[in-house]
Design an enzyme around this catalytic site. Sequence first.
Site, PDB file in Angstrom:
ATOM      1  N   GLU A  61     -45.304  99.147  -0.044  1.00 49.66           N
ATOM      2  CA  GLU A  61     -43.953  99.387  -0.549  1.00 49.66           C
ATOM      3  C   GLU A  61     -43.483 100.782  -0.145  1.00 49.66           C
ATOM      4  O   GLU A  61     -44.233 101.749  -0.316  1.00 49.66           O
ATOM      5  CB  GLU A  61     -43.923  99.254  -2.073  1.00 49.66           C
ATOM      6  CG  GLU A  61     -42.515  99.241  -2.621  1.00 49.66           C
ATOM      7  CD  GLU A  61     -42.487  99.017  -4.137  1.00 49.66           C
ATOM      8  OE1 GLU A  61     -41.444  98.577  -4.648  1.00 49.66           O
ATOM      9  OE2 GLU A  61     -43.489  99.282  -4.803  1.00 49.66           O
ATOM     10  N   GLY A 111     -51.049 105.609 -10.237  1.00 50.34           N
ATOM     11  CA  GLY A 111     -50.465 104.412 -10.827  1.00 50.34           C
ATOM     12  C   GLY A 111     -51.016 103.144 -10.222  1.00 50.34           C
ATOM     13  O   GLY A 111     -52.221 103.005 -10.010  1.00 50.34           O
ATOM     14  N   MET A 154     -49.914  99.260  -7.751  1.00 45.57           N
ATOM     15  CA  MET A 154     -49.023  98.569  -6.825  1.00 45.57           C
ATOM     16  C   MET A 154     -49.165  97.073  -7.057  1.00 45.57           C
ATOM     17  O   MET A 154     -50.273  96.530  -7.027  1.00 45.57           O
ATOM     18  CB  MET A 154     -49.342  98.937  -5.376  1.00 45.57           C
ATOM     19  CG  MET A 154     -48.518  98.177  -4.349  1.00 45.57           C
ATOM     20  SD  MET A 154     -46.749  98.453  -4.567  1.00 45.57           S
ATOM     21  CE  MET A 154     -46.092  96.928  -3.905  1.00 45.57           C
ATOM     22  N   ASN A 181     -49.002  94.154  -5.722  1.00 51.06           N
ATOM     23  CA  ASN A 181     -49.246  93.095  -4.741  1.00 51.06           C
ATOM     24  C   ASN A 181     -49.556  91.783  -5.458  1.00 51.06           C
ATOM     25  O   ASN A 181     -50.385  91.736  -6.369  1.00 51.06           O
ATOM     26  CB  ASN A 181     -50.437  93.479  -3.852  1.00 51.06           C
ATOM     27  CG  ASN A 181     -50.390  94.921  -3.425  1.00 51.06           C
ATOM     28  OD1 ASN A 181     -49.498  95.354  -2.717  1.00 51.06           O
ATOM     29  ND2 ASN A 181     -51.372  95.697  -3.884  1.00 51.06           N
ATOM     30  N   HIS A 237     -47.330  96.838 -16.938  1.00 43.42           N
ATOM     31  CA  HIS A 237     -46.235  97.075 -15.986  1.00 43.42           C
ATOM     32  C   HIS A 237     -46.467  96.293 -14.693  1.00 43.42           C
ATOM     33  O   HIS A 237     -45.587  95.558 -14.225  1.00 43.42           O
ATOM     34  CB  HIS A 237     -46.137  98.576 -15.698  1.00 43.42           C
ATOM     35  CG  HIS A 237     -45.063  98.948 -14.734  1.00 43.42           C
ATOM     36  ND1 HIS A 237     -43.865  99.490 -15.119  1.00 43.42           N
ATOM     37  CD2 HIS A 237     -44.999  98.860 -13.378  1.00 43.42           C
ATOM     38  CE1 HIS A 237     -43.110  99.725 -14.060  1.00 43.42           C
ATOM     39  NE2 HIS A 237     -43.782  99.342 -12.986  1.00 43.42           N
ATOM     40  N   GLU A 238     -47.644  96.467 -14.107  1.00 40.26           N
ATOM     41  CA  GLU A 238     -47.903  95.823 -12.810  1.00 40.26           C
ATOM     42  C   GLU A 238     -47.950  94.306 -12.939  1.00 40.26           C
ATOM     43  O   GLU A 238     -47.525  93.587 -12.021  1.00 40.26           O
ATOM     44  CB  GLU A 238     -49.213  96.357 -12.213  1.00 40.26           C
ATOM     45  CG  GLU A 238     -49.253  97.862 -11.995  1.00 40.26           C
ATOM     46  CD  GLU A 238     -48.099  98.391 -11.152  1.00 40.26           C
ATOM     47  OE1 GLU A 238     -47.568  97.620 -10.319  1.00 40.26           O
ATOM     48  OE2 GLU A 238     -47.732  99.563 -11.321  1.00 40.26           O
ATOM     49  N   HIS A 261     -44.578  92.758 -12.940  1.00 35.99           N
ATOM     50  CA  HIS A 261     -44.047  92.625 -11.580  1.00 35.99           C
ATOM     51  C   HIS A 261     -44.420  91.289 -10.945  1.00 35.99           C
ATOM     52  O   HIS A 261     -43.766  90.868  -9.975  1.00 35.99           O
ATOM     53  CB  HIS A 261     -44.602  93.736 -10.692  1.00 35.99           C
ATOM     54  CG  HIS A 261     -43.838  95.014 -10.748  1.00 35.99           C
ATOM     55  ND1 HIS A 261     -42.485  95.081 -10.580  1.00 35.99           N
ATOM     56  CD2 HIS A 261     -44.265  96.304 -10.921  1.00 35.99           C
ATOM     57  CE1 HIS A 261     -42.090  96.345 -10.644  1.00 35.99           C
ATOM     58  NE2 HIS A 261     -43.139  97.093 -10.866  1.00 35.99           N
ATOM     59  N   GLU A 271     -38.330  97.646 -11.153  1.00 33.51           N
ATOM     60  CA  GLU A 271     -38.982  98.706 -11.921  1.00 33.51           C
ATOM     61  C   GLU A 271     -38.481  98.822 -13.359  1.00 33.51           C
ATOM     62  O   GLU A 271     -39.272  99.035 -14.277  1.00 33.51           O
ATOM     63  CB  GLU A 271     -38.831 100.044 -11.183  1.00 33.51           C
ATOM     64  CG  GLU A 271     -39.430 100.051  -9.788  1.00 33.51           C
ATOM     65  CD  GLU A 271     -40.909  99.697  -9.750  1.00 33.51           C
ATOM     66  OE1 GLU A 271     -41.564  99.707 -10.801  1.00 33.51           O
ATOM     67  OE2 GLU A 271     -41.419  99.390  -8.654  1.00 33.51           O
TER      68      GLU A 271
END
Length: 886
Positions: A159, A291, A293, A295, A326-327, A330, A349
Amino acid sequence: MRISLLSLALATGLTSSPIQAQSATPAIFTFASAPGRLPKNVVPIRYDIALTPNAAARTLIGQETVLLDVTAPTATIQFNSLNQQLSKVLLDGKPVKAVESSDEKQLTTITLNAPASRGRHTLTFDYTGKIQTKPVGLFAQQYKTPDGVEGELLSTMFEATDARRMFPCWDEPAFRAVFKLTVTVPASWAVYSNMPPASRTVKGELATTSFEATPKMPTYLVEFTGGNLGEISADHQGTHFNVVAVKGQEEGGRVALATAQQILDDYNDYFGVKYPLPKLTSIAVPGGFSGGMENWGAITYNDQALLITPSSTLNARQKVFSIQAHEMAHQWFGDLVTMGWWDEVWLNESFASWMAARETDLRNPAWRWWEQQDESKENAMAADARASVQPILKHVVNELDAMNSFDPAIVYHKGQAVLRMLEHYMGPDNFRQGIRNYMKKHAYSNTLGGDLWRALDAVSAQGGKGGTISAIATSWTTQPGFPLVSVAASCGADGKRTVALTQQRFLLQGLGTGKGSWQVPLQVRSGSGPAKAVRLTREKQQIEAGTCQDTLTVNADAIGYFRVAYDPATLALNTGKFTTLTDGDRIAMLDDQWALAEAGAAPLESYLALASAMGGVQNPRAWGQITGVLGTIESYQRGTPGHAAFTAYARNLVRPLAQQLGWDARPDDTPAVQNLRRAVIGQLGIWGDPATVAEARKRFAAFIVDRKAVAPDDQFMVMSIVASGATPAEFEQLHAIAKDAKNESELRRYYQALTLVRDRALADKVGAILISDEIPKQAGTARLPLLARMADEHPRLAWDLFKKHVDALLAPYEPFGLTFLAQEAPQLFWRAAPPDQLEAWIRQKAPAGMAPQLARSMETARFKHMQAAKMRKAADAAVSGKVAAR
């Protein structure tokens, strides 16, 4: 001046005309109109990618086959590439006329011998590329285990636009496709990707693993990790969960493995669309980035955001849960449904941040998580009060600048706060139904904000709200800033209260000059009654609100994203009955009164009166806000004649609470109260309270002898108090403890305490330590926060170190290094040099395209310079005589 400005705020906008409409109906996504540089007449359907990386040589060899849908005849095919050389390029098995790759443009253009007809075609080629040493594209991450074993693994970070570094592709979010990845690596390695392995063959020292094909998704979510890795796993409700870490450290993922199953159960229910992949892998990368990501199916985390050790603190456990939440959010917001272009990154986000906070609070009510989130909301409002701030929705012209073009405080934290406000306005059930409808309609596709607002409008209309969500939402996402809602109460002969409400934009400076109008969902509470929903849609509105003997709040429970200025009589009434307010109402009033004092629109005494009125109420966020403000003013007072008096005042204000809490935990303490105890005692010690310092030194002496004498959660509190006034001998003891850290969690905690030394000679030693190899490479993301800690007490020293080592300090934060330089450095180092000097140096280092970000940060830095001078005078006046009187 301050009182007159507050009066201006109360009197502004007394006409009753309706607020102007914000904009035309928000746009919805169509592929044809999606922004981007790539032509839309050639669309990838499926990628088959075979990679053979050579980690030692930092090179990779690839073979790629892309199934294309040509929607209009074309003689050229264009896609993204970077640092790659293509060979054996064939379309439908036939050689092409020419291939031109430009690293400057990050584009490859293939010219065909004859135009390709409409329909399906197959593009094949071989290529060579590079393995990166920074967390962009496919990168090599070196590490050292706690027992000293050195190693290296490969992982990816794509990203926003770095998939093109690992394989040539249509690297824009609207080009969703299926990906089938095959990798050939040392046979001793474990390998992971978005999907489970389909096959594995070993030939000598190498093994080739082919993974199952992914669902349709954008390129930036493709993932590969390989190395000497171990895992723990579990199967739950049809999904295979595993946590992956450097071999020998995988047991640190037990907590994350359990919480991932909880979170996925909750999200499957909330979104109404079951997580569609067969497995969810969580990968702990030792360093590389901060943090996580998102994927799809293979989330990567900095290992400090995923692994828990016996020496981990409560804060570390909270961090792991909230980042996981959070992840994993996503996996729906971002992965299942992806923003159509980087303009709309907030659709990823903001929603992930809001959903994570909601989930963390749901599963851990004792943490009082929404109250803790008030701090992030306040940080967003501080950024959003600048005249130069950007809105949540900001146009991105060039995708190469996508991740450097937005302000995280706005996109993450303001967005989260606005969504919470919308959810509360609609009601949780209606809001959830709108989200469910949105997910089902747009699964495996892309959207713009308008798609979401339409889904919420449809539900709100059914719920009697008249389909107003898009009007409210666009007023908050398309314009910068937020309103100050001014409250002027009057009493009738019958004692009933009428309230006049007005709004204007709130600014750090120049209050009364800001432009903008919002549809503001207020929550009005009179006395101890329930909150009443009021939507402020006009420049002036009048409402009835209880009786004049009742307290009055118009941001009940601190849910709204706006400031409130109460007329003097109402403020005095609320202050006098402050302990009768709810926790959220107290938090909102403290936040707002401090912000008004900072802006010069209220006297500092009005804030300090609220702080003093807290009494013995044990609310962690309220006291965290108070100690934070007192600490800010104390730092402004350093080196001035008024410092001793103000510090004594601050100690006197918080000491009764510290004595009430005591040093040692009680059986009935909640986690929130435990954190409150550490925060209050720690700050009291930093302010030099003799009894507190003596007790900290006593406990530190015991800790030197026995590392179990002080619990991990209390270690930073004790060590920071000792460090702040450390003698050279105590400094050496602290340093020895830091060097003896058994893991990175301890390392970060112990070195953070070291940075608080006040003695300049000792601070010089700390500075040298922070840029030395004593901080291992995998902990590279710790250096900058440690230096930031030093900037408070030793601003010039920290700034000089930053300037000298800026490239090394920012390297672990790629691709966000330039973002930090332009957006964060000025407001971090504002004390170190005059603003013009600070700006001139950063302007030399930051690209010209980041001038807007630098301007915003310099606005904050200049404000802080002026604020410090004003607050020194205000604090001297506010505390004069009060300390002596005690």
